[in-house]
Design a protein around this motif. Sequence first.
Motif, PDB file in Angstrom:
ATOM      1  N   GLY A 270       1.390 -19.120   3.080  1.00  0.00           N
ATOM      2  CA  GLY A 270       1.314 -18.702   1.695  1.00  0.00           C
ATOM      3  C   GLY A 270       2.355 -17.687   1.287  1.00  0.00           C
ATOM      4  N   LEU A 271       2.607 -17.681   0.000  1.00  0.00           N
ATOM      5  CA  LEU A 271       3.436 -16.639  -0.597  1.00  0.00           C
ATOM      6  C   LEU A 271       2.499 -15.768  -1.429  1.00  0.00           C
ATOM      7  CD1 LEU A 271       6.878 -16.964  -2.237  1.00  0.00           C
ATOM      8  CD2 LEU A 271       5.061 -15.859  -3.509  1.00  0.00           C
ATOM      9  N   TYR A 272       2.536 -14.491  -1.168  1.00  0.00           N
ATOM     10  CA  TYR A 272       1.594 -13.565  -1.795  1.00  0.00           C
ATOM     11  C   TYR A 272       2.348 -12.575  -2.654  1.00  0.00           C
ATOM     12  CZ  TYR A 272      -1.526 -15.752   1.465  1.00  0.00           C
ATOM     13  OH  TYR A 272      -2.267 -16.699   2.123  1.00  0.00           O
ATOM     14  N   GLU A 273       1.931 -12.436  -3.902  1.00  0.00           N
ATOM     15  CA  GLU A 273       2.671 -11.561  -4.819  1.00  0.00           C
ATOM     16  C   GLU A 273       1.745 -11.069  -5.924  1.00  0.00           C
ATOM     17  OE1 GLU A 273       5.488 -13.607  -7.358  1.00  0.00           O
ATOM     18  OE2 GLU A 273       4.308 -15.445  -7.294  1.00  0.00           O
ATOM     19  N   PRO A 274       2.085  -9.917  -6.510  1.00  0.00           N
ATOM     20  CA  PRO A 274       1.327  -9.486  -7.689  1.00  0.00           C
ATOM     21  C   PRO A 274       1.646 -10.434  -8.840  1.00  0.00           C
ATOM     22  CG  PRO A 274       3.272  -8.113  -7.389  1.00  0.00           C
ATOM     23  CD  PRO A 274       3.184  -9.007  -6.180  1.00  0.00           C
ATOM     24  N   ILE A 275       0.762 -10.538  -9.832  1.00  0.00           N
ATOM     25  CA  ILE A 275       1.048 -11.476 -10.932  1.00  0.00           C
ATOM     26  C   ILE A 275       2.068 -10.903 -11.908  1.00  0.00           C
ATOM     27  CG2 ILE A 275      -1.253 -12.510 -10.811  1.00  0.00           C
ATOM     28  CD1 ILE A 275      -1.554 -11.182 -13.709  1.00  0.00           C
ATOM     29  N   HIS A 276       2.286  -9.586 -11.857  1.00  0.00           N
ATOM     30  CA  HIS A 276       3.215  -9.007 -12.831  1.00  0.00           C
ATOM     31  C   HIS A 276       4.658  -9.206 -12.399  1.00  0.00           C
ATOM     32  CE1 HIS A 276       3.897  -5.703 -10.062  1.00  0.00           C
ATOM     33  NE2 HIS A 276       2.590  -5.510  -9.969  1.00  0.00           N
ATOM     34  N   GLY A 277       5.574  -8.868 -13.308  1.00  0.00           N
ATOM     35  CA  GLY A 277       6.997  -9.005 -13.018  1.00  0.00           C
ATOM     36  C   GLY A 277       7.584  -7.736 -12.436  1.00  0.00           C
ATOM     37  N   SER A 278       8.880  -7.582 -12.589  1.00  0.00           N
ATOM     38  CA  SER A 278       9.610  -6.509 -11.914  1.00  0.00           C
ATOM     39  C   SER A 278       9.630  -5.202 -12.715  1.00  0.00           C
ATOM     40  CB  SER A 278      11.040  -6.967 -11.658  1.00  0.00           C
ATOM     41  OG  SER A 278      11.620  -7.368 -12.886  1.00  0.00           O
ATOM     42  N   ALA A 279       9.043  -5.231 -13.898  1.00  0.00           N
ATOM     43  CA  ALA A 279       8.895  -4.025 -14.727  1.00  0.00           C
ATOM     44  C   ALA A 279      10.112  -3.098 -14.677  1.00  0.00           C
ATOM     45  CB  ALA A 279       7.630  -3.264 -14.315  1.00  0.00           C
ATOM     46  N   PRO A 280      11.277  -3.593 -15.089  1.00  0.00           N
ATOM     47  CA  PRO A 280      12.486  -2.753 -14.998  1.00  0.00           C
ATOM     48  C   PRO A 280      12.355  -1.443 -15.784  1.00  0.00           C
ATOM     49  CG  PRO A 280      13.030  -4.969 -15.831  1.00  0.00           C
ATOM     50  CD  PRO A 280      11.545  -4.922 -15.654  1.00  0.00           C
ATOM     51  N   ASP A 281      11.479  -1.437 -16.798  1.00  0.00           N
ATOM     52  CA  ASP A 281      11.334  -0.221 -17.626  1.00  0.00           C
ATOM     53  C   ASP A 281      10.776   0.965 -16.842  1.00  0.00           C
ATOM     54  OD1 ASP A 281       9.028  -1.909 -17.525  1.00  0.00           O
ATOM     55  OD2 ASP A 281       8.121  -0.894 -19.236  1.00  0.00           O
ATOM     56  N   ILE A 282      10.068   0.696 -15.747  1.00  0.00           N
ATOM     57  CA  ILE A 282       9.503   1.833 -14.997  1.00  0.00           C
ATOM     58  C   ILE A 282      10.019   1.888 -13.555  1.00  0.00           C
ATOM     59  CG2 ILE A 282       7.390   2.039 -16.396  1.00  0.00           C
ATOM     60  CD1 ILE A 282       5.944   0.503 -14.093  1.00  0.00           C
ATOM     61  N   ALA A 283      11.053   1.107 -13.256  1.00  0.00           N
ATOM     62  CA  ALA A 283      11.528   1.049 -11.862  1.00  0.00           C
ATOM     63  C   ALA A 283      12.122   2.385 -11.405  1.00  0.00           C
ATOM     64  CB  ALA A 283      12.590  -0.047 -11.723  1.00  0.00           C
ATOM     65  N   ARG A 284      11.933   2.678 -10.126  1.00  0.00           N
ATOM     66  CA  ARG A 284      12.484   3.877  -9.465  1.00  0.00           C
ATOM     67  C   ARG A 284      11.991   5.190 -10.079  1.00  0.00           C
ATOM     68  NH1 ARG A 284      15.950  -0.066  -9.541  1.00  0.00           N
ATOM     69  NH2 ARG A 284      16.686   0.499 -11.608  1.00  0.00           N
ATOM     70  N   LYS A 285      10.824   5.161 -10.699  1.00  0.00           N
ATOM     71  CA  LYS A 285      10.284   6.384 -11.306  1.00  0.00           C
ATOM     72  C   LYS A 285       8.960   6.785 -10.683  1.00  0.00           C
ATOM     73  CE  LYS A 285      12.455   5.625 -15.812  1.00  0.00           C
ATOM     74  NZ  LYS A 285      12.259   4.865 -17.046  1.00  0.00           N
ATOM     75  N   ASN A 286       8.554   6.100  -9.641  1.00  0.00           N
ATOM     76  CA  ASN A 286       7.269   6.368  -8.991  1.00  0.00           C
ATOM     77  C   ASN A 286       6.102   6.233  -9.982  1.00  0.00           C
ATOM     78  OD1 ASN A 286       5.744   7.014  -6.647  1.00  0.00           O
ATOM     79  ND2 ASN A 286       5.577   9.153  -7.288  1.00  0.00           N
ATOM     80  N   LEU A 287       6.230   5.260 -10.906  1.00  0.00           N
ATOM     81  CA  LEU A 287       5.191   5.057 -11.920  1.00  0.00           C
ATOM     82  C   LEU A 287       4.400   3.771 -11.706  1.00  0.00           C
ATOM     83  CD1 LEU A 287       7.180   5.952 -15.207  1.00  0.00           C
ATOM     84  CD2 LEU A 287       5.377   7.305 -14.115  1.00  0.00           C
ATOM     85  N   ALA A 288       4.954   2.843 -10.913  1.00  0.00           N
ATOM     86  CA  ALA A 288       4.340   1.508 -10.804  1.00  0.00           C
ATOM     87  C   ALA A 288       3.024   1.558 -10.041  1.00  0.00           C
ATOM     88  CB  ALA A 288       5.303   0.559 -10.104  1.00  0.00           C
ATOM     89  N   ASN A 289       2.100   0.711 -10.467  1.00  0.00           N
ATOM     90  CA  ASN A 289       0.822   0.572  -9.783  1.00  0.00           C
ATOM     91  C   ASN A 289       1.007  -0.377  -8.589  1.00  0.00           C
ATOM     92  OD1 ASN A 289      -1.783   0.031  -9.008  1.00  0.00           O
ATOM     93  ND2 ASN A 289      -2.555  -0.296 -11.082  1.00  0.00           N
ATOM     94  N   PRO A 290       0.803   0.095  -7.362  1.00  0.00           N
ATOM     95  CA  PRO A 290       1.011  -0.783  -6.201  1.00  0.00           C
ATOM     96  C   PRO A 290      -0.224  -1.588  -5.816  1.00  0.00           C
ATOM     97  CG  PRO A 290       0.517   1.429  -5.444  1.00  0.00           C
ATOM     98  CD  PRO A 290       0.438   1.470  -6.966  1.00  0.00           C
ATOM     99  N   LEU A 291      -1.338  -1.442  -6.556  1.00  0.00           N
ATOM    100  CA  LEU A 291      -2.599  -2.033  -6.077  1.00  0.00           C
ATOM    101  C   LEU A 291      -2.590  -3.561  -6.096  1.00  0.00           C
ATOM    102  CD1 LEU A 291      -5.230   0.477  -7.524  1.00  0.00           C
ATOM    103  CD2 LEU A 291      -4.316   0.354  -5.208  1.00  0.00           C
ATOM    104  N   ALA A 292      -1.919  -4.172  -7.094  1.00  0.00           N
ATOM    105  CA  ALA A 292      -1.858  -5.645  -7.105  1.00  0.00           C
ATOM    106  C   ALA A 292      -1.166  -6.158  -5.851  1.00  0.00           C
ATOM    107  CB  ALA A 292      -1.122  -6.134  -8.349  1.00  0.00           C
TER     108      ALA A 292
END
Length: 354
Positions: A270-292
């Motif tokens: 299987g390939l396992y991934e969160p359903i969301h995209g790469s969210a470039p608006d919040i990248a590298r800011k330690n803001l992303a939710n890692p739970l998915a």
Amino acid sequence: MKIAVLPGDGIGPEILAEAVKVLNALDGLDFDLQQAPVGGAAYDQTGDPLPTSTLELARKSDAILFGAVGDWKYDTLPREQRPEQAILGLRRELGLFANLRPAMLYPELAGASSLRPEVVAGLDILILRELTGDIYFGKPRGVRELEGGERQGYDTMTYTETEIRRVAELGFDLARKRGKKLCSVDKANVLETSQFWRDIVTDMGKRYPDVALSHMYVDNCAMQLVRNPKQFDVIVTGNLFGDILSDEASMLTGSIGMLPSASLDANGKGLYEPIHGSAPDIARKNLANPLATILSAAMMLRYTFDRPEAADKIEAAVRKVLQQGYRTPDIHEPETRKVGTVEMGDAVVAALKR
Ligand code: NAD
């Protein structure tokens, strides 16, 4: 347990690092993790969003843990060089025909849904979407000129018996391991392909007397998902209907950063991934939710490696941190503890250890 780790773009590397941290914190399990570039990151290095070396790694691994791909800076590239082609290429090359999307709503996050909390609190449904057939792949397709010069766009909806049987079988098996209810969704009142689908699934249902099989038209299902979503356990459907219904179901929970997914082949790889995209608006800011992504790793343990007890542990740790009030900004509410990506990963690890 050989796992290809493909972080990708935007927040991909940040969220995947937290999932890897959680996997490594599990006692008694030995993972062989190998990383490779994919998406825009791979395009920048090699000119190809899915380099041969990455595809080879994916082929020889038991599972693929995938972050996300895409960034606005690649939007002007020809379609075949865009980051999103990597995910389509992986699905195609690895024969990933079944997409599993759980939509779960932790009671602590019921306020995040746009539906009333009592309608969605405790929601736990699984949408199984066929991924490699249907009108998305049927031929012929195109734009043609009719007699008299009028132009017409056309596509072809097709499903072979084999394609229907293999996804339906997975649906019955998944339902058996959950609430023992399977709802097959089609449009049999209008479409021949759907009537064929329904006949085959009905016939297969006789072999699963312990699973309560029902059928529903897709328009009704779209309505029922917002009226009374908790009536469902497992929904199995074709590519087109599943595309739409799975997005609708994910929004019932209101929190895109919480939802994992799996795409499986016929042998459980299987390939396992969160359903969301790469969210470039919040990248590298330690803001992303890692739970998915962390929950995607749990799905990997459950479906590819058949380690339900390890998957349960991760899922229980996630529930625990939510109970403790940890929230990344996307799910933050007053009276809760706002934390960053790394701190959320640390909290899950701490909950695992306890
Ligand atoms: P997106 O899912 O990346 O983001 C939508 C919104 O949700 C943004 O505001 C983002 O900040 C937020 N969000 C997403 N994931 C989050 C998380 N984990 N924590 C907190 N907030 C989160 O969708 P988009 O903005 O439409 O697309 C951005 C890029 O991602 C595009 O290039 C798109 O093609 C790509 N994409 C990739 C995949 C994939 O890799 N499978 C899926 C969808 C979109």
